[in-house]
Write a protein that holds these residues in place. Structure first.
Motif, PDB file in Angstrom:
ATOM      1  N   GLY A  52     -53.462  -8.292  33.976  1.00 52.58           N
ATOM      2  CA  GLY A  52     -54.556  -7.911  34.860  1.00 52.58           C
ATOM      3  C   GLY A  52     -54.301  -6.539  35.440  1.00 52.58           C
ATOM      4  N   THR A  53     -55.148  -6.178  36.379  1.00 49.89           N
ATOM      5  CA  THR A  53     -55.090  -4.827  36.923  1.00 49.89           C
ATOM      6  C   THR A  53     -55.195  -4.847  38.442  1.00 49.89           C
ATOM      7  N   PHE A  54     -54.665  -3.805  39.058  1.00 47.85           N
ATOM      8  CA  PHE A  54     -54.798  -3.638  40.510  1.00 47.85           C
ATOM      9  C   PHE A  54     -55.987  -2.740  40.836  1.00 47.85           C
ATOM     10  N   SER A  55     -56.650  -2.223  39.792  1.00 44.10           N
ATOM     11  CA  SER A  55     -57.666  -1.192  40.018  1.00 44.10           C
ATOM     12  C   SER A  55     -59.048  -1.760  40.308  1.00 44.10           C
ATOM     13  N   LYS A  56     -59.161  -3.072  40.309  1.00 46.31           N
ATOM     14  CA  LYS A  56     -60.494  -3.634  40.530  1.00 46.31           C
ATOM     15  C   LYS A  56     -60.491  -4.413  41.849  1.00 46.31           C
ATOM     16  N   SER A  57     -60.174  -5.705  41.815  1.00 43.70           N
ATOM     17  CA  SER A  57     -60.230  -6.469  43.068  1.00 43.70           C
ATOM     18  C   SER A  57     -59.266  -5.948  44.128  1.00 43.70           C
ATOM     19  N   SER A 115     -63.345  -7.471  22.647  1.00 43.43           N
ATOM     20  CA  SER A 115     -62.207  -7.143  23.500  1.00 43.43           C
ATOM     21  C   SER A 115     -62.248  -5.701  23.998  1.00 43.43           C
ATOM     22  N   HIS A 116     -61.643  -5.501  25.148  1.00 44.35           N
ATOM     23  CA  HIS A 116     -61.526  -4.176  25.773  1.00 44.35           C
ATOM     24  C   HIS A 116     -60.713  -3.226  24.888  1.00 44.35           C
ATOM     25  N   ALA A 117     -60.991  -1.942  25.033  1.00 42.64           N
ATOM     26  CA  ALA A 117     -60.309  -0.916  24.225  1.00 42.64           C
ATOM     27  C   ALA A 117     -58.785  -0.994  24.352  1.00 42.64           C
ATOM     28  N   SER A 118     -58.280  -1.385  25.509  1.00 40.27           N
ATOM     29  CA  SER A 118     -56.817  -1.462  25.692  1.00 40.27           C
ATOM     30  C   SER A 118     -56.216  -2.564  24.827  1.00 40.27           C
ATOM     31  N   ILE A 119     -56.975  -3.610  24.565  1.00 38.45           N
ATOM     32  CA  ILE A 119     -56.508  -4.698  23.692  1.00 38.45           C
ATOM     33  C   ILE A 119     -56.528  -4.214  22.240  1.00 38.45           C
ATOM     34  N   SER A 131     -47.851   0.734  35.415  1.00 35.48           N
ATOM     35  CA  SER A 131     -48.469   1.848  36.146  1.00 35.48           C
ATOM     36  C   SER A 131     -49.994   1.843  36.091  1.00 35.48           C
ATOM     37  N   THR A 132     -50.566   1.259  35.032  1.00 37.54           N
ATOM     38  CA  THR A 132     -52.026   1.067  34.987  1.00 37.54           C
ATOM     39  C   THR A 132     -52.327  -0.274  34.316  1.00 37.54           C
ATOM     40  N   GLY A 133     -53.558  -0.727  34.486  1.00 33.43           N
ATOM     41  CA  GLY A 133     -53.992  -1.942  33.806  1.00 33.43           C
ATOM     42  C   GLY A 133     -54.002  -1.721  32.298  1.00 33.43           C
ATOM     43  N   TYR A 134     -54.426  -0.530  31.904  1.00 29.25           N
ATOM     44  CA  TYR A 134     -54.464  -0.199  30.472  1.00 29.25           C
ATOM     45  C   TYR A 134     -53.065  -0.331  29.875  1.00 29.25           C
ATOM     46  N   ALA A 135     -52.062   0.192  30.584  1.00 25.48           N
ATOM     47  CA  ALA A 135     -50.683   0.110  30.084  1.00 25.48           C
ATOM     48  C   ALA A 135     -50.224  -1.347  30.013  1.00 25.48           C
ATOM     49  N   ALA A 154     -57.817 -13.443  24.883  1.00 22.84           N
ATOM     50  CA  ALA A 154     -59.167 -13.536  25.443  1.00 22.84           C
ATOM     51  C   ALA A 154     -59.179 -12.820  26.786  1.00 22.84           C
ATOM     52  N   GLU A 155     -60.366 -12.514  27.286  1.00 22.68           N
ATOM     53  CA  GLU A 155     -60.476 -11.955  28.634  1.00 22.68           C
ATOM     54  C   GLU A 155     -61.059 -13.034  29.540  1.00 22.68           C
ATOM     55  N   GLY A 156     -60.951 -12.844  30.838  1.00 21.59           N
ATOM     56  CA  GLY A 156     -61.532 -13.800  31.787  1.00 21.59           C
ATOM     57  C   GLY A 156     -63.024 -13.561  31.894  1.00 21.59           C
ATOM     58  N   VAL A 187     -54.335 -14.044  28.369  1.00 20.99           N
ATOM     59  CA  VAL A 187     -55.648 -13.831  28.978  1.00 20.99           C
ATOM     60  C   VAL A 187     -55.605 -12.594  29.867  1.00 20.99           C
ATOM     61  N   ASP A 188     -56.556 -11.691  29.636  1.00 21.41           N
ATOM     62  CA  ASP A 188     -56.697 -10.495  30.464  1.00 21.41           C
ATOM     63  C   ASP A 188     -57.693 -10.810  31.583  1.00 21.41           C
ATOM     64  N   GLU A 189     -57.165 -10.951  32.785  1.00 20.77           N
ATOM     65  CA  GLU A 189     -58.011 -11.321  33.936  1.00 20.77           C
ATOM     66  C   GLU A 189     -58.422 -10.086  34.742  1.00 20.77           C
ATOM     67  N   ALA A 190     -58.511  -8.929  34.066  1.00 15.31           N
ATOM     68  CA  ALA A 190     -58.810  -7.670  34.766  1.00 15.31           C
ATOM     69  C   ALA A 190     -60.006  -7.805  35.721  1.00 15.31           C
ATOM     70  N   HIS A 191     -61.096  -8.392  35.223  1.00 17.09           N
ATOM     71  CA  HIS A 191     -62.316  -8.460  36.041  1.00 17.09           C
ATOM     72  C   HIS A 191     -62.484  -9.798  36.744  1.00 17.09           C
ATOM     73  N   SER A 192     -61.600 -10.743  36.501  1.00 20.05           N
ATOM     74  CA  SER A 192     -61.775 -12.071  37.086  1.00 20.05           C
ATOM     75  C   SER A 192     -60.760 -12.367  38.183  1.00 20.05           C
TER      76      SER A 192
HETATM   77  C1  LIG Z   1     -60.417  -6.122  30.204  1.00 15.00           C
HETATM   78  C2  LIG Z   1     -59.746  -4.913  30.734  1.00 15.00           C
HETATM   79  N1  LIG Z   1     -58.442  -4.741  30.531  1.00 15.00           N
HETATM   80  C3  LIG Z   1     -57.804  -3.661  30.994  1.00 15.00           C
HETATM   81  C4  LIG Z   1     -58.450  -2.675  31.701  1.00 15.00           C
HETATM   82  C5  LIG Z   1     -57.691  -1.462  32.150  1.00 15.00           C
HETATM   83  O1  LIG Z   1     -57.470  -1.473  33.505  1.00 15.00           O
HETATM   84  P1  LIG Z   1     -57.242  -0.130  34.321  1.00 15.00           P
HETATM   85  O2  LIG Z   1     -58.563   0.578  34.353  1.00 15.00           O
HETATM   86  O3  LIG Z   1     -56.838  -0.618  35.662  1.00 15.00           O
HETATM   87  O4  LIG Z   1     -56.198   0.675  33.641  1.00 15.00           O
HETATM   88  C6  LIG Z   1     -59.820  -2.831  31.960  1.00 15.00           C
HETATM   89  C7  LIG Z   1     -60.589  -1.884  32.768  1.00 15.00           C
HETATM   90  O5  LIG Z   1     -60.676  -0.730  32.653  1.00 15.00           O
HETATM   91  C8  LIG Z   1     -60.488  -3.954  31.443  1.00 15.00           C
HETATM   92  O6  LIG Z   1     -61.798  -4.106  31.623  1.00 15.00           O
END
Ligand SMILES: Cc1ncc(COP(=O)(O)O)c(C=O)c1O
Lengths: 400, 80
Positions: free
Chosen positions: A239-244, A135-139, A109-113, A179-181, A208-213
């Motif tokens: 990854g996430t649908f909330s960016k690209s 690393s991002h807070a979600s990691i 439902s979210t990238g964070y989830a 790692a992240e992208g 690999v978290d490709e959220a921003h890549s």
């Molecule tokens: C590396 C990374 N992972 C996960 C997320 C979470 O994605 P979302 O904001 O779509 O829930 C983000 C961005 O907020 C992010 O930068």
């Protein structure tokens, strides 16, 4: 007292209110396009979104969302495990797996989830996780929930990762490396080729978290692993649908068939409602568009270079290389707030980032570009920074 | 193999440069409350120990560790 720990934040909010700035949660009153809006009463260029492909306002995505809302209703009112798996969700899972050319995908439902859910579920007590220090807070949230042993390696430092894998001895073969992208705050790209080489030498699994890549890097937009030519070494891509893709939601794809069993062990997947069908439909459309319109990728990089080169030419402290995220690093908090406010007054809406969201004790003016920004908009952003510089706002602050 | 006293001795010497208040260091000295280490300094300190003994100290042990003595004991436990 229960509330004592919030006092620092309350003080900070009071300070911001006194200075008449609202950098956190500023209200967007109107969206004019994917790059312009009216925020706190002012018409501004949106220069801090993650709308890399510029699709949040694409008429095709909007039409797909509208049609899906009419056909499926506004929400699923249930978890994917229960009544919340509609044909739309299944179709998106197939399409995202196809996009990555792997067999298995989960839509969250979210990238964070997605990130938090995978990191908390893959490793458990007795396992080891090695994560990048930035690393991002979600990691961080996920690995903490996992109850695994948690080891940080230095940001983007494969040698430090290798040293830590070596120290693990036999346990390295079961370790989960994360790692992240592209890193979200400074826009720097992970050295995935070297990280994959460490995994090949010591064993383990790579997430690999490709959220921003995603959309931004790689020949077909699959992200940093594709750009580095190491997709075969990546066990799990999140990854996430909330960016690209300009909507909301997250995903995990993998070549491991075990993902189908893992799916039903992820609390962030089971105990939350699935995405609205309209969101899924616009995401599917956006995915089709980034595949069929690769020029968007070139456009976002052209804009990235234009902004990066412009800010660098002003002598501002930007990162080592151009990227769709261009952050100006500042030492002084008060100065950073002044700059944010002045940019806003000049019609440029960027992100103000404070520790611990920034990776060091520094403050950031985080700019990000979209494929939809015009050259003129990028130049307006640069000239707003030039005015700030001329006004002396980037001089080292005087000690009080 | 490293014993408790040896870990303790190293912790004292490694903390010397971070002991800005110049307080006397004992087994019951609290790393954060007494010495005043920031979270970043704690991480740097942990890394010094890891590199010196070539060992791994997982982050998740930190919530259970407050004093120099507790840390030496924990590190000893992790590396029998
Ligand atoms: C590396 C990374 N992972 C996960 C997320 C979470 O994605 P979302 O904001 O779509 O829930 C983000 C961005 O907020 C992010 O930068």
């Amino acid at each position: 007292m229960l509330f004592d720990k919030f006092q620092t934040m309350a003080d900070f909010q009071a300070e911001l209110a006194e200075r008449e700035v609202v950098p956190f949660g500023a209200v967007t009153e109107q969206i004019l396009s994917s790059t312009e809006g009216v925020v706190e009463g002012r018409r501004v260029i949106l220069a801090g979104t993650n709308n890399y492909m510029g699709l949040s306002f694409d008429p095709r995505c909007i039409a797909a969302a509208q049609a899906a809302a009419a056909r499926w209703g506004t929400g699923t009112t249930g978890s994917r495990l229960a009544n919340g798996s509609f044909a739309e969700h299944e179709a998106l899972e197939q399409e995202i797996a196809q996009f990555y050319a792997v067999g298995h995908a989960i839509v969250f439902s979210t990238g964070y989830a997605a990130t938090m859910g995978m990191c908390s579920t893959l490793a458990g007590p007795g396992d080891v996780i090695l994560l990048d220090a930035d690393s991002h807070a979600s990691i961080y949230a996920g690995v903490k929930l996992s109850d695994a042993d948690i080891i940080r390696y230095k940001h983007n430092d494969p040698d430090d990762l290798a040293k830590r894998m070596r120290r693990l001895g036999d346990r390295a073969g079961q370790a989960l490396i994360i790692a992240e992208g592209i890193y979200s705050m400074l826009g720097d790209v992970a050295p995935l080729k070297e990280i994959a080489a460490v995994k090949r030498e010591y064993g383990g699994y790579l997430l690999v978290d490709e959220a921003h890549s995603m959309g931004v890097l790689g020949d077909t937009g699959r992200g940093a692993a594709q750009a580095a030519g190491v997709e075969a070494d990546v066990d799990f891509t999140v990854g996430t649908f909330s960016k690209s893709l300009g909507s909301i939601g997250g995903y995990c794809v993998s070549q491991h068939p075990e993902l189908e069993a893992i799916r039903f062990c992820i609390k962030a997947y089971i105990f939350t409602a699935s995405s609205s069908p309209s969101i899924i439909a616009s995401t599917r459309e956006a995915l089709r568009i980034i595949v069929s319109e690769p020029e968007r990728r070139r456009r976002v990089w052209d804009n990235a270079s234009r902004l990066y080169d412009g800010l660098k030419a002003l002598g501002l402290p930007v990162g080592p290389t151009a990227s769709p995220v261009v952050a100006v690093e500042m030492v002084d908090r008060s100065r950073t707030i002044d700059c944010w406010k002045a940019l806003m007054e000049a019609g440029v809406y960027v992100n103000l980032v404070i520790p611990p969201a920034s990776p060091s004790s520094n403050f950031l003016l985080r700019n990000s570009v979209s494929a939809a920004h015009s050259n003129e908009q990028i130049d307006t952003i640069i000239s707003a920074y030039a005015d700030l510089k001329a006004a002396g706002l980037f001089e080292p602050a005087q000690a009080a | 193999m490293t014993d408790y006293q040896e870990y303790l001795g190293f912790l004292y010497s490694a903390l010397a440069s971070q002991n800005k208040k110049n307080i006397e260091l004992t087994e019951s000295t609290h790393l954060v409350a007494d010495i005043g280490l920031s979270s970043l300094e704690v991480m740097e300190f942990i890394e010094k120990i890891e590199d010196h003994f070539d060992i791994t100290i997982p982050l998740n042990i930190l919530p259970d560790v407050n004093t120099i003595g507790e840390l030496a004991k924990k590190v000893r436990e992790l590396n029998p």
